[in-house]
Design an enzyme around this catalytic site. Structure first.
Site, PDB file in Angstrom:
ATOM      1  N   GLY A  48       7.068 -53.107 -23.307  1.00 23.80           N
ATOM      2  CA  GLY A  48       7.030 -52.832 -24.741  1.00 23.80           C
ATOM      3  C   GLY A  48       7.657 -53.871 -25.649  1.00 23.80           C
ATOM      4  O   GLY A  48       7.193 -54.094 -26.756  1.00 23.80           O
ATOM      5  N   GLU A 102      14.986 -54.345 -26.629  1.00 24.92           N
ATOM      6  CA  GLU A 102      14.162 -53.191 -26.262  1.00 24.92           C
ATOM      7  C   GLU A 102      13.246 -52.845 -27.442  1.00 24.92           C
ATOM      8  O   GLU A 102      13.574 -53.115 -28.604  1.00 24.92           O
ATOM      9  CB  GLU A 102      15.121 -52.040 -25.890  1.00 24.92           C
ATOM     10  CG  GLU A 102      14.519 -50.679 -25.670  1.00 24.92           C
ATOM     11  CD  GLU A 102      13.598 -50.561 -24.481  1.00 24.92           C
ATOM     12  OE1 GLU A 102      12.617 -51.324 -24.436  1.00 24.92           O
ATOM     13  OE2 GLU A 102      13.826 -49.687 -23.625  1.00 24.92           O
ATOM     14  N   ASP A 103      12.088 -52.275 -27.144  1.00 23.47           N
ATOM     15  CA  ASP A 103      11.157 -51.925 -28.220  1.00 23.47           C
ATOM     16  C   ASP A 103      11.667 -50.757 -29.057  1.00 23.47           C
ATOM     17  O   ASP A 103      11.683 -50.813 -30.275  1.00 23.47           O
ATOM     18  CB  ASP A 103       9.753 -51.613 -27.653  1.00 23.47           C
ATOM     19  CG  ASP A 103       9.761 -50.605 -26.514  1.00 23.47           C
ATOM     20  OD1 ASP A 103      10.842 -50.066 -26.176  1.00 23.47           O
ATOM     21  OD2 ASP A 103       8.678 -50.345 -25.954  1.00 23.47           O
ATOM     22  N   ASP A 106      14.868 -44.127 -28.018  1.00 23.16           N
ATOM     23  CA  ASP A 106      14.355 -42.779 -28.234  1.00 23.16           C
ATOM     24  C   ASP A 106      15.411 -41.788 -27.726  1.00 23.16           C
ATOM     25  O   ASP A 106      16.411 -41.567 -28.394  1.00 23.16           O
ATOM     26  CB  ASP A 106      13.019 -42.683 -27.488  1.00 23.16           C
ATOM     27  CG  ASP A 106      12.235 -41.425 -27.788  1.00 23.16           C
ATOM     28  OD1 ASP A 106      12.425 -40.844 -28.856  1.00 23.16           O
ATOM     29  OD2 ASP A 106      11.419 -41.019 -26.942  1.00 23.16           O
ATOM     30  N   GLY A 108      17.351 -42.444 -25.353  1.00 30.61           N
ATOM     31  CA  GLY A 108      18.461 -43.299 -24.954  1.00 30.61           C
ATOM     32  C   GLY A 108      18.583 -43.433 -23.445  1.00 30.61           C
ATOM     33  O   GLY A 108      19.392 -44.209 -22.948  1.00 30.61           O
ATOM     34  N   THR A 110      16.449 -44.681 -21.096  1.00 33.66           N
ATOM     35  CA  THR A 110      16.035 -45.965 -20.524  1.00 33.66           C
ATOM     36  C   THR A 110      17.108 -47.023 -20.764  1.00 33.66           C
ATOM     37  O   THR A 110      17.556 -47.702 -19.833  1.00 33.66           O
ATOM     38  CB  THR A 110      14.711 -46.437 -21.175  1.00 33.66           C
ATOM     39  OG1 THR A 110      13.750 -45.406 -21.043  1.00 33.66           O
ATOM     40  CG2 THR A 110      14.207 -47.710 -20.528  1.00 33.66           C
ATOM     41  N   LYS A 134      14.740 -44.085 -33.022  1.00 29.18           N
ATOM     42  CA  LYS A 134      14.345 -42.697 -33.335  1.00 29.18           C
ATOM     43  C   LYS A 134      15.546 -41.807 -33.058  1.00 29.18           C
ATOM     44  O   LYS A 134      15.596 -41.117 -32.036  1.00 29.18           O
ATOM     45  CB  LYS A 134      13.208 -42.271 -32.391  1.00 29.18           C
ATOM     46  CG  LYS A 134      11.815 -42.537 -32.898  1.00 29.18           C
ATOM     47  CD  LYS A 134      10.816 -41.630 -32.192  1.00 29.18           C
ATOM     48  CE  LYS A 134       9.979 -42.380 -31.208  1.00 29.18           C
ATOM     49  NZ  LYS A 134       8.922 -41.573 -30.573  1.00 29.18           N
ATOM     50  N   PHE A 155       5.233 -40.483 -32.510  1.00 31.04           N
ATOM     51  CA  PHE A 155       4.870 -41.435 -31.458  1.00 31.04           C
ATOM     52  C   PHE A 155       4.121 -42.614 -32.079  1.00 31.04           C
ATOM     53  O   PHE A 155       3.120 -42.433 -32.758  1.00 31.04           O
ATOM     54  CB  PHE A 155       4.010 -40.760 -30.385  1.00 31.04           C
ATOM     55  CG  PHE A 155       3.905 -41.589 -29.140  1.00 31.04           C
ATOM     56  CD1 PHE A 155       4.899 -41.556 -28.169  1.00 31.04           C
ATOM     57  CD2 PHE A 155       2.815 -42.426 -28.947  1.00 31.04           C
ATOM     58  CE1 PHE A 155       4.815 -42.338 -27.032  1.00 31.04           C
ATOM     59  CE2 PHE A 155       2.720 -43.210 -27.806  1.00 31.04           C
ATOM     60  CZ  PHE A 155       3.722 -43.163 -26.843  1.00 31.04           C
ATOM     61  N   ASP A 162       2.637 -49.031 -26.391  1.00 29.98           N
ATOM     62  CA  ASP A 162       1.336 -48.558 -25.903  1.00 29.98           C
ATOM     63  C   ASP A 162       1.204 -47.048 -25.939  1.00 29.98           C
ATOM     64  O   ASP A 162       2.185 -46.310 -26.031  1.00 29.98           O
ATOM     65  CB  ASP A 162       1.138 -49.002 -24.446  1.00 29.98           C
ATOM     66  CG  ASP A 162       1.998 -48.167 -23.494  1.00 29.98           C
ATOM     67  OD1 ASP A 162       3.226 -48.079 -23.727  1.00 29.98           O
ATOM     68  OD2 ASP A 162       1.449 -47.580 -22.540  1.00 29.98           O
ATOM     69  N   ARG A 168      -1.197 -52.218 -27.358  1.00 29.66           N
ATOM     70  CA  ARG A 168      -0.054 -53.141 -27.415  1.00 29.66           C
ATOM     71  C   ARG A 168      -0.372 -54.347 -28.295  1.00 29.66           C
ATOM     72  O   ARG A 168       0.510 -54.975 -28.867  1.00 29.66           O
ATOM     73  CB  ARG A 168       0.299 -53.650 -26.014  1.00 29.66           C
ATOM     74  CG  ARG A 168       0.826 -52.595 -25.064  1.00 29.66           C
ATOM     75  CD  ARG A 168       1.406 -53.254 -23.824  1.00 29.66           C
ATOM     76  NE  ARG A 168       1.569 -52.323 -22.714  1.00 29.66           N
ATOM     77  CZ  ARG A 168       2.625 -51.536 -22.543  1.00 29.66           C
ATOM     78  NH1 ARG A 168       3.611 -51.549 -23.419  1.00 29.66           N
ATOM     79  NH2 ARG A 168       2.694 -50.732 -21.507  1.00 29.66           N
TER      80      ARG A 168
END
Ligand code: 5GP
Ligand code: MG
Length: 185
Positions: A48, A102-103, A106, A108, A110, A134, A155, A162, A168
């Site tokens: 991402g 990081e992209d 969310d 948290g 990952t 977010k 989303f 993606d 992407r």
């Protein structure tokens, strides 16, 4: 499901913000060099953050090395429980200044899993840069050092993000909407 038209964040808006973030990072890591012992290593979270990191890195005015980690936690638009990570590193982060890119932050999960593993390599400094935040969905108390945009709980796709590996390549960020809502039927 399809990307909203118009985008939530058009290309020009994204690029202007990336330039600002690059300025902040460059300022905060000024003076770092390989000889000074605090060389900046940008760790890019695949897939991402690919485009965001490529644009950010090219705008930095400090020398960098680049490493990659692959992370996967999503099935469709629902957060999966497990975070699967693969570190594709070519050198150790020991004693280095590290910027994790990081992209989107969310829940948290990952980012938290990646940071925990990066810390084991004892970097001298570790900062987190995310394009999107977010906060409404946060499950772990993660706070990024650099945030491009804070967005609502929706989303989004495009600029690296993606939906089932599609979209992407879009230059802007779009909300994923269902076809019926978009066509008004
Ligand atoms: P977290 O572990 O913080 O819940 O999720 C982070 C990862 O979930 C991100 O790296 C990203 O891959 C994915 N993700 C979270 N929100 C979105 C979203 O709105 N759109 C897309 N495409 N991926 C998302
Ligand atoms: Mg991701």
């Amino acid at each position: 499901m399809q990307p909203s038209d118009p985008p939530l964040l058009p290309e020009q808006v994204l690029q202007a913000r990336v330039a600002e973030l690059a300025e902040y990072v460059s300022r905060d890591f000024a003076g770092c060099s390989a000889s000074g012992g605090c060389e900046l290593t940008v760790v890019v979270v695949l897939k991402g953050a690919l485009f965001f990191a490529a644009d950010l890195i090219r705008r930095l005015s400090v020398p960098v090395t680049v490493e990659f980690v692959r992370a996967k936690s999503y099935e469709g638009t629902r957060a999966g429980e497990a975070v699967d990570t693969a570190f594709l590193f070519t050198s150790s982060l020991e004693g280095k200044s590290v910027l994790l890119v990081e992209d989107i932050l969310d829940t948290g999960r990952t980012t938290s899993a990646i940071i925990e593993q990066l810390r084991r390599q004892t970097p001298a400094r570790l900062a987190l840069c995310v394009l999107l935040d977010k906060p409404a969905r946060r499950e772990l108390p993660m706070v990024a050092d650099y945030v491009g945009f804070t967005i609502d709980d929706q989303f989004v796709v495009g600029y690296g993000l993606d939906f089932e590996e599609r979209y992407r390549d879009l230059p802007g960020i779009h909300v994923l909407v269902d076809d019926e809502a978009e066509s008004g039927t």
